[in-house]
Design a protein around this motif. Structure first.
Motif, PDB file in Angstrom:
ATOM      1  N   ASP A  37      24.547 -18.495  -2.076  1.00 26.76           N
ATOM      2  CA  ASP A  37      23.086 -18.465  -1.994  1.00 26.76           C
ATOM      3  C   ASP A  37      22.611 -18.350  -0.544  1.00 26.76           C
ATOM      4  O   ASP A  37      21.691 -17.576  -0.253  1.00 26.76           O
ATOM      5  N   ARG A  38      23.242 -19.080   0.375  1.00 20.77           N
ATOM      6  CA  ARG A  38      22.851 -19.011   1.792  1.00 20.77           C
ATOM      7  C   ARG A  38      23.084 -17.612   2.360  1.00 20.77           C
ATOM      8  O   ARG A  38      22.235 -17.065   3.068  1.00 20.77           O
ATOM      9  N   GLN A  39      24.243 -17.048   2.062  1.00 18.82           N
ATOM     10  CA  GLN A  39      24.550 -15.723   2.608  1.00 18.82           C
ATOM     11  C   GLN A  39      23.674 -14.642   1.984  1.00 18.82           C
ATOM     12  O   GLN A  39      23.278 -13.689   2.662  1.00 18.82           O
ATOM     13  N   LEU A  40      23.367 -14.796   0.712  1.00 15.75           N
ATOM     14  CA  LEU A  40      22.448 -13.840   0.079  1.00 15.75           C
ATOM     15  C   LEU A  40      21.085 -13.877   0.758  1.00 15.75           C
ATOM     16  O   LEU A  40      20.485 -12.824   1.025  1.00 15.75           O
ATOM     17  N   ASP A  41      20.578 -15.078   1.044  1.00 16.38           N
ATOM     18  CA  ASP A  41      19.283 -15.201   1.723  1.00 16.38           C
ATOM     19  C   ASP A  41      19.317 -14.516   3.084  1.00 16.38           C
ATOM     20  O   ASP A  41      18.391 -13.784   3.454  1.00 16.38           O
ATOM     21  N   ARG A  42      20.401 -14.739   3.829  1.00 17.35           N
ATOM     22  CA  ARG A  42      20.512 -14.141   5.170  1.00 17.35           C
ATOM     23  C   ARG A  42      20.623 -12.618   5.080  1.00 17.35           C
ATOM     24  O   ARG A  42      19.946 -11.887   5.835  1.00 17.35           O
ATOM     25  N   LEU A  43      21.470 -12.133   4.185  1.00 15.99           N
ATOM     26  CA  LEU A  43      21.624 -10.677   4.028  1.00 15.99           C
ATOM     27  C   LEU A  43      20.315 -10.036   3.560  1.00 15.99           C
ATOM     28  O   LEU A  43      19.930  -8.970   4.043  1.00 15.99           O
ATOM     29  N   TRP A  44      19.643 -10.689   2.633  1.00 15.86           N
ATOM     30  CA  TRP A  44      18.381 -10.173   2.119  1.00 15.86           C
ATOM     31  C   TRP A  44      17.388 -10.009   3.259  1.00 15.86           C
ATOM     32  O   TRP A  44      16.717  -8.972   3.378  1.00 15.86           O
ATOM     33  N   ALA A  45      17.301 -11.009   4.138  1.00 13.22           N
ATOM     34  CA  ALA A  45      16.372 -10.945   5.263  1.00 13.22           C
ATOM     35  C   ALA A  45      16.748  -9.816   6.234  1.00 13.22           C
ATOM     36  O   ALA A  45      15.877  -9.095   6.727  1.00 13.22           O
ATOM     37  N   LEU A  46      18.047  -9.653   6.497  1.00 16.17           N
ATOM     38  CA  LEU A  46      18.485  -8.582   7.395  1.00 16.17           C
ATOM     39  C   LEU A  46      18.244  -7.192   6.799  1.00 16.17           C
ATOM     40  O   LEU A  46      17.861  -6.265   7.504  1.00 16.17           O
ATOM     41  N   ILE A  47      18.466  -7.063   5.515  1.00 20.06           N
ATOM     42  CA  ILE A  47      18.241  -5.772   4.855  1.00 20.06           C
ATOM     43  C   ILE A  47      16.753  -5.440   4.838  1.00 20.06           C
ATOM     44  O   ILE A  47      16.349  -4.299   5.093  1.00 20.06           O
ATOM     45  N   ALA A  48      15.927  -6.445   4.591  1.00 23.25           N
ATOM     46  CA  ALA A  48      14.482  -6.228   4.555  1.00 23.25           C
ATOM     47  C   ALA A  48      13.934  -5.930   5.948  1.00 23.25           C
ATOM     48  O   ALA A  48      12.831  -5.390   6.073  1.00 23.25           O
TER      49      ALA A  48
END
Length: 191
Positions: free
Chosen positions: A179-190
């Motif tokens: 969940d933490r890594q998904l949040d970080r990746l999501w923010a970087l992709i966005a």
């Protein structure tokens, strides 16, 4: 599902080769190794999976996207064969599908494929690469960018068929890390 079916095929044919795509790999590789088979990775897509099946004499190949290929079915994709095999496994073990996969899902929690519409997919991949590649334990560019970060890994690739970027993340028995890594990746992709 790929891991579940791989285990069934290696049990029937000891030492069998199993082909998988590079999106979510840890569960399948562990199951195949424990069963005494050999896992072979191929790029995502039916042409690549079929070619790998033929080249390696693999009994089965599976993609995370629920495409399943069988040596004894001319290396073709079938939706019916896997479900008949799963029904057979459920009957033999007297367990529902949820019970058959529960241990695998706990051992290797995965995001499932998340699709992003972005203006420039290659720019986004370069941004993610810059953020993560310096700390990666292993890198695989077979199909997009796959980075193994030790306790978690991801595959980020442009779709072969749609104008989207596809993300898959998996961990070693750590849903909170996922969940933490998904949040970080999501923010970087966005961005």
């Amino acid at each position: 599902m790929v891991g579940l079916l791989a285990a069934a095929f290696v049990a029937r044919e000891p030492g069998a080769v199993i082909v998988h795509d590079p999106r979510i790999i840890w569960n399948t590789r562990q199951i195949v190794a424990q069963a005494g088979g050999r896992a072979v990775q191929a790029p995502t897509g039916h042409a690549y999976i079929k070619a790998a099946l033929r080249a390696h004499g693999a009994v089965y190949g599976g993609e995370m996207s629920a495409h399943h290929y069988f040596r004894d079915f001319m290396c073709c994709d079938s939706g019916m064969i896997p479900w008949l095999l799963v029904l057979e496994l459920m009957g033999r073990r007297e367990q529902p599908l949820s019970a058959l996969v529960a241990g695998m899902r706990a051992a290797f929690p995965a995001s499932g494929e998340i699709n992003f519409r972005v203006a420039d997919s290659q720019a986004v991949i370069r941004r993610i690469e810059s953020a993560y590649a310096p700390d990666a334990q292993a890198r695989d560019d077979m199909d997009g960018l796959s980075l193994d970060m030790g306790e978690w890994r991801f595959n980020l690739r442009s779709s072969n068929t749609e104008p989207v970027l596809r993300l898959n993340v998996e961990t070693r028995a750590d849903r909170a890390l996922l969940d933490r890594q998904l949040d970080r990746l999501w923010a970087l992709i966005a961005g």
